[in-house]
Every structure is written in C-alpha cells, then in structure tokens.
Design an enzyme around this catalytic site. Sequence first.
Site, PDB file in Angstrom:
ATOM      1  N   ARG A   1       0.816  -1.099   0.116  1.00 22.14           N
ATOM      2  CA  ARG A   1      -0.199   0.116  -0.197  1.00 22.14           C
ATOM      3  C   ARG A   1       0.686   0.916   0.017  1.00 22.14           C
ATOM      4  NH1 ARG A   1      -0.692   5.003   2.732  1.00 22.14           N
ATOM      5  NH2 ARG A   1       0.129   3.258   4.485  1.00 22.14           N
TER       6      ARG A   1
ATOM      7  N   CYS B   1       4.606   9.077  -0.097  1.00 18.58           N
ATOM      8  CA  CYS B   1       3.211   9.735   0.158  1.00 18.58           C
ATOM      9  C   CYS B   1       2.756  10.997  -1.337  1.00 18.58           C
ATOM     10  CB  CYS B   1       2.771  10.334   0.843  1.00 18.58           C
ATOM     11  SG  CYS B   1       1.161  10.961   1.649  1.00 18.58           S
TER      12      CYS B   1
HETATM   13  P1  HMG Z   1     -12.958  14.356  -2.479  1.00 14.21           P
HETATM   14  O1  HMG Z   1     -13.231  14.354  -3.789  1.00 14.21           O
HETATM   15  O2  HMG Z   1     -12.951  15.229  -1.441  1.00 14.21           O
HETATM   16  O3  HMG Z   1     -14.764  13.545  -1.891  1.00 14.21           O
HETATM   17  O4  HMG Z   1     -12.790  13.288  -1.964  1.00 14.21           O
HETATM   18  P2  HMG Z   1     -15.835  13.904  -2.343  1.00 14.21           P
HETATM   19  O5  HMG Z   1     -16.582  13.082  -1.781  1.00 14.21           O
HETATM   20  O6  HMG Z   1     -16.030  15.405  -2.989  1.00 14.21           O
HETATM   21  O7  HMG Z   1     -15.967  12.382  -4.073  1.00 14.21           O
HETATM   22  C1  HMG Z   1     -15.641  13.148  -5.389  1.00 14.21           C
HETATM   23  C2  HMG Z   1     -14.830  11.835  -5.585  1.00 14.21           C
HETATM   24  O8  HMG Z   1     -14.375  10.353  -4.902  1.00 14.21           O
HETATM   25  C3  HMG Z   1     -16.642  11.325  -6.308  1.00 14.21           C
HETATM   26  O9  HMG Z   1     -16.201  10.479  -7.358  1.00 14.21           O
HETATM   27  C4  HMG Z   1     -16.836  10.010  -5.467  1.00 14.21           C
HETATM   28  O10 HMG Z   1     -17.601   9.455  -6.092  1.00 14.21           O
HETATM   29  C5  HMG Z   1     -14.872   9.497  -4.815  1.00 14.21           C
HETATM   30  P3  HMG Z   1     -17.067  11.215  -8.625  1.00 14.21           P
HETATM   31  O11 HMG Z   1     -18.637  11.612  -8.420  1.00 14.21           O
HETATM   32  O12 HMG Z   1     -16.200  12.328  -9.059  1.00 14.21           O
HETATM   33  O13 HMG Z   1     -16.809  10.838 -10.192  1.00 14.21           O
HETATM   34  N1  HMG Z   1     -15.270   9.091  -3.855  1.00 14.21           N
HETATM   35  C6  HMG Z   1     -14.476   7.624  -3.751  1.00 14.21           C
HETATM   36  N2  HMG Z   1     -14.671   6.812  -4.501  1.00 14.21           N
HETATM   37  C7  HMG Z   1     -13.551   5.829  -4.384  1.00 14.21           C
HETATM   38  N3  HMG Z   1     -13.183   4.985  -2.950  1.00 14.21           N
HETATM   39  C8  HMG Z   1     -13.986   6.201  -1.812  1.00 14.21           C
HETATM   40  C9  HMG Z   1     -14.252   7.486  -2.199  1.00 14.21           C
HETATM   41  N4  HMG Z   1     -14.984   8.539  -1.459  1.00 14.21           N
HETATM   42  C10 HMG Z   1     -15.062   9.252  -2.989  1.00 14.21           C
HETATM   43  N5  HMG Z   1     -14.000   6.042  -1.279  1.00 14.21           N
HETATM   44  C11 HMG Z   1     -11.355  11.224  -0.349  1.00 14.21           C
HETATM   45  C12 HMG Z   1     -12.207  12.556  -0.995  1.00 14.21           C
HETATM   46  C13 HMG Z   1     -10.679  11.072   1.088  1.00 14.21           C
HETATM   47  C14 HMG Z   1     -12.010  10.308  -1.105  1.00 14.21           C
HETATM   48  C15 HMG Z   1     -10.374  11.961  -1.715  1.00 14.21           C
HETATM   49  O14 HMG Z   1      -9.947  12.724  -0.961  1.00 14.21           O
HETATM   50  C16 HMG Z   1      -9.477  10.274  -1.324  1.00 14.21           C
HETATM   51  O15 HMG Z   1      -9.310   9.381  -2.017  1.00 14.21           O
HETATM   52  N6  HMG Z   1      -7.832  10.943  -0.617  1.00 14.21           N
HETATM   53  C17 HMG Z   1      -7.175   9.661  -0.055  1.00 14.21           C
HETATM   54  C18 HMG Z   1      -5.181  10.260  -0.015  1.00 14.21           C
HETATM   55  C19 HMG Z   1      -4.404   8.538   0.082  1.00 14.21           C
HETATM   56  O16 HMG Z   1      -4.691   7.762  -0.410  1.00 14.21           O
HETATM   57  N7  HMG Z   1      -3.688   9.005   0.455  1.00 14.21           N
HETATM   58  C20 HMG Z   1      -2.625   8.791   1.210  1.00 14.21           C
HETATM   59  C21 HMG Z   1      -2.661   7.262   1.744  1.00 14.21           C
HETATM   60  S1  HMG Z   1      -2.004   8.572   3.198  1.00 14.21           S
HETATM   61  C22 HMG Z   1      -0.812   7.819   3.347  1.00 14.21           C
HETATM   62  O17 HMG Z   1      -0.269   7.520   3.098  1.00 14.21           O
HETATM   63  C23 HMG Z   1      -0.148   8.088   4.904  1.00 14.21           C
HETATM   64  C24 HMG Z   1       0.281   6.933   5.934  1.00 14.21           C
HETATM   65  O18 HMG Z   1       0.896   6.256   4.845  1.00 14.21           O
HETATM   66  C25 HMG Z   1       0.777   7.158   7.149  1.00 14.21           C
HETATM   67  C26 HMG Z   1       1.783   8.710   7.001  1.00 14.21           C
HETATM   68  O19 HMG Z   1       3.508   8.141   7.056  1.00 14.21           O
HETATM   69  O20 HMG Z   1       2.295   9.756   7.825  1.00 14.21           O
HETATM   70  C27 HMG Z   1      -1.233   6.240   5.772  1.00 14.21           C
HETATM   71 MG    MG Z   2       3.094   6.627   5.081  1.00 12.06          MG
END
Ligand code: HMG
Ligand code: MG
Length: 298
Positions: free
Chosen positions: A12, A237
């Site tokens: 992931r 990230c």
């Molecule tokens: P948004 O644009 O604010 O959300 O995104 P929305 O509710 O307005 O939805 C926008 C679109 O996304 C819509 O689709 C939704 O249906 C769809 P459209 O109508 O435009 O076709 N949508 C989804 N699709 C699939 N799965 C879902 C989902 N939710 C909404 N669950 C959202 C908000 C949170 C979805 C977006 O910002 C997002 O996906 N962000 C993910 C970012 C990410 O994955 N970052 C990396 C992981 S975190 C990390 O790496 C840190 C960590 O390792 C710890 C560290 O190192 O610090 C964990």
């Molecule tokens: Mg991380």
Amino acid sequence: MDHVRIVEVGPRDGLQNEKQNVSTAIKLELIERLASVGLRDIEVTSFVSPQWVPQMADQAEVMQGLRRRPNVNYSVLTPNLRGFEAAVAAGASEVAVFAAASEGFSRKNINCSIDESIDRFVPVLDAARRQGVKVRGYVSCVVACPYDGAIAPEKVAHVAARLYELGCYEVSLGDTIGTGTPGSVRRMLNAVAARVPVNCLAGHYHDTYGMAVANVHASYEFGLRVFDSSVAGLGGCPYARGATGNVATEDVVYLLNGLGAVTGVDLDALVDCGAWISAQLGRENGSRVGRAVLSTRS
Ligand code: HMG
Ligand code: MG
C-alpha cells in the site's frame, strides 16, 4: 523475550506513489511473498478515490486475488464510509482510517479539515463495531508537515487520543516526511503516551533523512512494540512531495534481531523478496541491510 509486531505496508504505502503501472499480478505476488517470509500483518491496498491515487484503483481485484492464509491479517486503508463499505464487500476484516496532526496535510491528502475527517470516521467506526471489523488509526505529520512546518507534540496527542477514543484499537504515528530524529520523536511520544496507552501505539517512520531506523530504536526503548515498514524501503506519499519510502522492513528486522526481539520474520528470505520487488520495479533496493546481505552472496 520481547515480541515485536511488524506491519508490512509495502503493497500500500510502498506502491501507492509508484508512477509506472504495477500490475495486480505483481501486487498479489508481492503480498504472497511477504506472507511466506513470516510477516503476519500486511496492508494490501487502499479503498480511496482512483482519481486521487490511481495506483490503488485495482483494490477490489487485489482483495479478490489474495491467497488468504489463516494466520495473516490483510488490512486496507479507508478514508470514509464509502471506502469502508467497499472494503468490507471485498472481504476486508481490518481497515485503517487516516487523519493528520496538521491542517495543511489533511486538506491536501483527504480534502477536509482534521475535525471533518474525524466526523467522517465516526460512521466508519460505528459500522465496523456492528460488523466486527477491526479499525486501526493513523496520524500523519507527527513531527512536521510539508505545508505547515513543525507540529507541536500536543497536537499529535490530541488527534491520536480522538482516534483511540473513537475505537481504533491501535494508533500508528506517521512521520510522513521523515524529518524526525530520536529527540523529536521522543518528545512526540511523551505527549501521546500521556493520552493513549503505549501498547496501543505503533511507529510509522519514513526514511527521507535517513533517521528512520534510529527513530524505531528510540521508540522501541520508549516501549513501543509495533512498527510499520516497507520491504526494500519502497514508497513515498503522493501528497508529501519529496518524502521517500518507509523504513525498510529488512533494516527493522535486522535492528530488532540485534536487540534480541522476536519478529517471526526470516531475514534472508525477506531480503530475497526485497530484491525481487526492486527488480520488478526497476528500482534500486532501498534497504541498506538488503544491499549488504545481497553483496555478501555474489
Ligand atoms: P473528495 O474529492 O473530497 O470527496 O475526496 P468527494 O466525497 O467529493 O468525492 C469525490 C469523488 O471521489 C467522487 O467521484 C466520489 O464518488 C469519489 P465522482 O463523483 O467525482 O466520480 N469517492 C471515492 N471513490 C472511491 N473510494 C472512495 C471514495 N470516496 C469518494 N472511498 C477522498 C475525498 C478522501 C475520497 C480523497 O481525498 C481521497 O481518496 N484521498 C486519498 C488520499 C490518499 O490515499 N493518500 C495516501 C494515503 S495516506 C498516507 O500515505 C499516510 C500514511 O502512510 C501515514 C503517514 O505516512 O503519515 C497512512
Ligand atoms: Mg506512510
């Protein structure tokens, strides 16, 4: 003897930022190889928006293709109820919600404030409780944020405590941009441990500044017994520019072996797995231990 749980996040965190397309078959083979070297907790994908993180768009196929072993816990990331429902439909029995200790990162990563993100997690934790799904919590930017700069340990403690009080069984503390040192990590842990039991905390350290192994050691001395890591140090990230991968799993296992702690991981076999995925991606192996062990073999 001290037992340490390693949460392998390579499939992931390690792959989410990979620009080239990584096939579902390679992801599944990586997960299977990780399980076969003795890793018992593997974060396999994330149910996030494919527009935001295209590399994780095959999350359902990954879940479907898992050759599930009874003693391995396959977890996934879920940002909201929609992601949670999709994850459970795909067979997930453990998910992780992710918040940040900094407003800037929260906005860039999940498009909402810290408070809004916690509000989104409430229905996730409610549904998870009803369905018997375990939920882990992440706090990002526990030392510093690429947008907001240094983060006060009390802010981290506040967000970690909220996740714990919501029902996360464990809170993983992410040094997302890898600028932490044993000093800053210890100050952060002191604040967090005043609010969340140490045995419910995990260290999740990225290695951008080469401090991640030292930070694992400092956290181990502090009392933590769960660490997240990524085979061959894969990763970065997508919403933290310049941040490199997680601490390499090989390096963590080597450190812990030297401390007499038990991880259940076969280091030699893990090194092979790191060499394999690095070759598949055409990347230099990011594990110092991996490179050293491999060089003694040739
Ligand atoms: P948004 O644009 O604010 O959300 O995104 P929305 O509710 O307005 O939805 C926008 C679109 O996304 C819509 O689709 C939704 O249906 C769809 P459209 O109508 O435009 O076709 N949508 C989804 N699709 C699939 N799965 C879902 C989902 N939710 C909404 N669950 C959202 C908000 C949170 C979805 C977006 O910002 C997002 O996906 N962000 C993910 C970012 C990410 O994955 N970052 C990396 C992981 S975190 C990390 O790496 C840190 C960590 O390792 C710890 C560290 O190192 O610090 C964990
Ligand atoms: Mg991380």
